[in-house]
Design a protein around this motif. Structure first.
Motif, PDB file in Angstrom:
ATOM      1  N   ASN A 120       0.865  -1.175   0.000  1.00 31.87           N
ATOM      2  CA  ASN A 120       0.000   0.000   0.000  1.00 31.87           C
ATOM      3  C   ASN A 120       0.900   1.224   0.000  1.00 31.87           C
ATOM      4  O   ASN A 120       1.143   1.835   1.028  1.00 31.87           O
ATOM      5  CB  ASN A 120      -0.909  -0.014   1.233  1.00 31.87           C
ATOM      6  CG  ASN A 120      -1.946   1.081   1.174  1.00 31.87           C
ATOM      7  OD1 ASN A 120      -1.987   1.849   0.232  1.00 31.87           O
ATOM      8  ND2 ASN A 120      -2.763   1.152   2.202  1.00 31.87           N
ATOM      9  N   PRO A 158      -7.903   0.241  -6.821  1.00 30.57           N
ATOM     10  CA  PRO A 158      -6.624  -0.358  -6.439  1.00 30.57           C
ATOM     11  C   PRO A 158      -5.739  -0.622  -7.649  1.00 30.57           C
ATOM     12  O   PRO A 158      -6.204  -0.795  -8.767  1.00 30.57           O
ATOM     13  CB  PRO A 158      -7.031  -1.658  -5.751  1.00 30.57           C
ATOM     14  CG  PRO A 158      -8.405  -1.929  -6.210  1.00 30.57           C
ATOM     15  CD  PRO A 158      -9.031  -0.628  -6.566  1.00 30.57           C
ATOM     16  N   GLN A 172      -1.081  -4.987  -6.081  1.00 31.80           N
ATOM     17  CA  GLN A 172      -1.635  -6.243  -5.565  1.00 31.80           C
ATOM     18  C   GLN A 172      -0.750  -7.418  -5.964  1.00 31.80           C
ATOM     19  O   GLN A 172      -0.502  -8.323  -5.159  1.00 31.80           O
ATOM     20  CB  GLN A 172      -3.057  -6.435  -6.079  1.00 31.80           C
ATOM     21  CG  GLN A 172      -4.025  -5.454  -5.482  1.00 31.80           C
ATOM     22  CD  GLN A 172      -5.446  -5.679  -5.979  1.00 31.80           C
ATOM     23  OE1 GLN A 172      -5.726  -6.567  -6.762  1.00 31.80           O
ATOM     24  NE2 GLN A 172      -6.353  -4.855  -5.482  1.00 31.80           N
ATOM     25  N   GLU A 173      -0.280  -7.403  -7.194  1.00 31.02           N
ATOM     26  CA  GLU A 173       0.622  -8.468  -7.643  1.00 31.02           C
ATOM     27  C   GLU A 173       1.901  -8.466  -6.802  1.00 31.02           C
ATOM     28  O   GLU A 173       2.378  -9.525  -6.372  1.00 31.02           O
ATOM     29  CB  GLU A 173       0.974  -8.277  -9.117  1.00 31.02           C
ATOM     30  CG  GLU A 173       1.946  -9.311  -9.641  1.00 31.02           C
ATOM     31  CD  GLU A 173       2.368  -9.064 -11.079  1.00 31.02           C
ATOM     32  OE1 GLU A 173       3.205  -9.847 -11.570  1.00 31.02           O
ATOM     33  OE2 GLU A 173       1.874  -8.113 -11.725  1.00 31.02           O
ATOM     34  N   CYS A 181     -10.220 -13.800  -1.733  1.00 30.91           N
ATOM     35  CA  CYS A 181      -9.984 -12.486  -2.321  1.00 30.91           C
ATOM     36  C   CYS A 181     -10.626 -11.372  -1.514  1.00 30.91           C
ATOM     37  O   CYS A 181     -11.537 -11.602  -0.725  1.00 30.91           O
ATOM     38  CB  CYS A 181     -10.562 -12.444  -3.734  1.00 30.91           C
ATOM     39  SG  CYS A 181      -9.823 -13.665  -4.810  1.00 30.91           S
ATOM     40  N   HIS A 182     -10.195 -10.170  -1.775  1.00 29.40           N
ATOM     41  CA  HIS A 182     -10.839  -8.994  -1.192  1.00 29.40           C
ATOM     42  C   HIS A 182     -12.182  -8.775  -1.893  1.00 29.40           C
ATOM     43  O   HIS A 182     -13.196  -8.604  -1.243  1.00 29.40           O
ATOM     44  CB  HIS A 182      -9.943  -7.769  -1.327  1.00 29.40           C
ATOM     45  CG  HIS A 182     -10.474  -6.565  -0.647  1.00 29.40           C
ATOM     46  ND1 HIS A 182     -10.635  -6.507   0.726  1.00 29.40           N
ATOM     47  CD2 HIS A 182     -10.898  -5.381  -1.126  1.00 29.40           C
ATOM     48  CE1 HIS A 182     -11.132  -5.336   1.046  1.00 29.40           C
ATOM     49  NE2 HIS A 182     -11.299  -4.622  -0.051  1.00 29.40           N
ATOM     50  N   GLU A 215      -8.310  -6.709  -9.192  1.00 27.77           N
ATOM     51  CA  GLU A 215      -7.928  -7.948  -8.514  1.00 27.77           C
ATOM     52  C   GLU A 215      -7.818  -9.114  -9.496  1.00 27.77           C
ATOM     53  O   GLU A 215      -6.897  -9.931  -9.409  1.00 27.77           O
ATOM     54  CB  GLU A 215      -8.927  -8.268  -7.402  1.00 27.77           C
ATOM     55  CG  GLU A 215      -8.398  -9.255  -6.416  1.00 27.77           C
ATOM     56  CD  GLU A 215      -9.157  -9.269  -5.109  1.00 27.77           C
ATOM     57  OE1 GLU A 215      -8.761 -10.058  -4.233  1.00 27.77           O
ATOM     58  OE2 GLU A 215     -10.129  -8.515  -4.934  1.00 27.77           O
ATOM     59  N   SER A 246      -4.476  -8.692 -11.358  1.00 31.35           N
ATOM     60  CA  SER A 246      -3.293  -9.081 -10.582  1.00 31.35           C
ATOM     61  C   SER A 246      -3.248 -10.593 -10.373  1.00 31.35           C
ATOM     62  O   SER A 246      -2.191 -11.208 -10.492  1.00 31.35           O
ATOM     63  CB  SER A 246      -3.257  -8.341  -9.245  1.00 31.35           C
ATOM     64  OG  SER A 246      -4.370  -8.653  -8.460  1.00 31.35           O
TER      65      SER A 246
END
Length: 192
Positions: free
Chosen positions: A95, A105, A110-111, A133-134, A145, A148
């Motif tokens: 982050n 995002p 994320q990756e 997952c989120h 997401e 990634s």
């Protein structure tokens, strides 16, 4: 968020600044504040249905709740005769504030977090058997997401993917530890 609390707790245990840590969060934000805020950001579901990764997803559905984990060093837990539900071998965080915003995002970030976690515990994406997952149900967030994950898990076959938010809604600050609890429940049922 509660995942940062888990990371800080793991660091304290690793550095032997603590022998037992409680990590998690409570989400009981003011309903009006949450509704107005997410509506202004066009992130609130108009249908009231949480549909992570679904083509008809139209936003998130907020939820209330709390989720906490009691954490110990593995060797200490075994020596104390504790029932071990799972082991956190590494945490990946990315982050850095360089994305387009809170609800947009960055797939590369994320990756980077995923690869950092797998490198930290000497696992490869091919060894992963379940991904929690989120996945909030917002089109921009879910797309990031998926992008990634496709770069990290693109070669993995038959990988179950889920999001607690499809069952419960978005616990905001408590989402991370609630997701971990879902994974622990899946593992207890033999889904690995």
């Amino acid at each position: 968020s509660s995942l940062y609390a888990v990371k800080l707790a793991c660091d304290a245990l690793h550095d032997r600044r603590a022998d037992l840590m409680l990590a998690g969060a409570v989400n009981r934000a003011d309903d009006l504040f949450i509704h107005i805020g997410f509506c202004a950001l066009q992130a609130m579901s108009r249908t009231g249905q949480s549909r992570p990764f679904h083509r008809d997803a139209d936003g998130l559905v907020p939820a209330e709740g709390a989720a906490f984990l009691l954490l110990k060093r593995y060797g200490d837990a075994l020596a104390d005769g504790d029932k071990v539900l799972g082991v956190i071998r590494a945490v990946g965080l990315s982050n850095d504030g360089q994305g387009r915003g809170l609800l947009a995002p960055c797939p590369l970030g994320q990756e980077r977090a995923l690869r950092q976690a797998y490198k930290g515990c000497d696992l490869t994406p091919e060894q992963v058997s379940l991904v929690e997952c989120h996945a909030t149900g917002t089109q921009v967030g879910d797309l990031a997401e998926v992008q990634s994950m496709s770069r990290v898990f693109g070669q993995v076959k038959d990988l179950p993917v889920g999001s607690l938010k499809s069952n419960l809604g978005h616990l905001i600050t408590a989402s991370g530890t609630a997701g971990i609890q879902k994974v622990l429940g899946a593992m207890a049922e033999g889904i690995r």
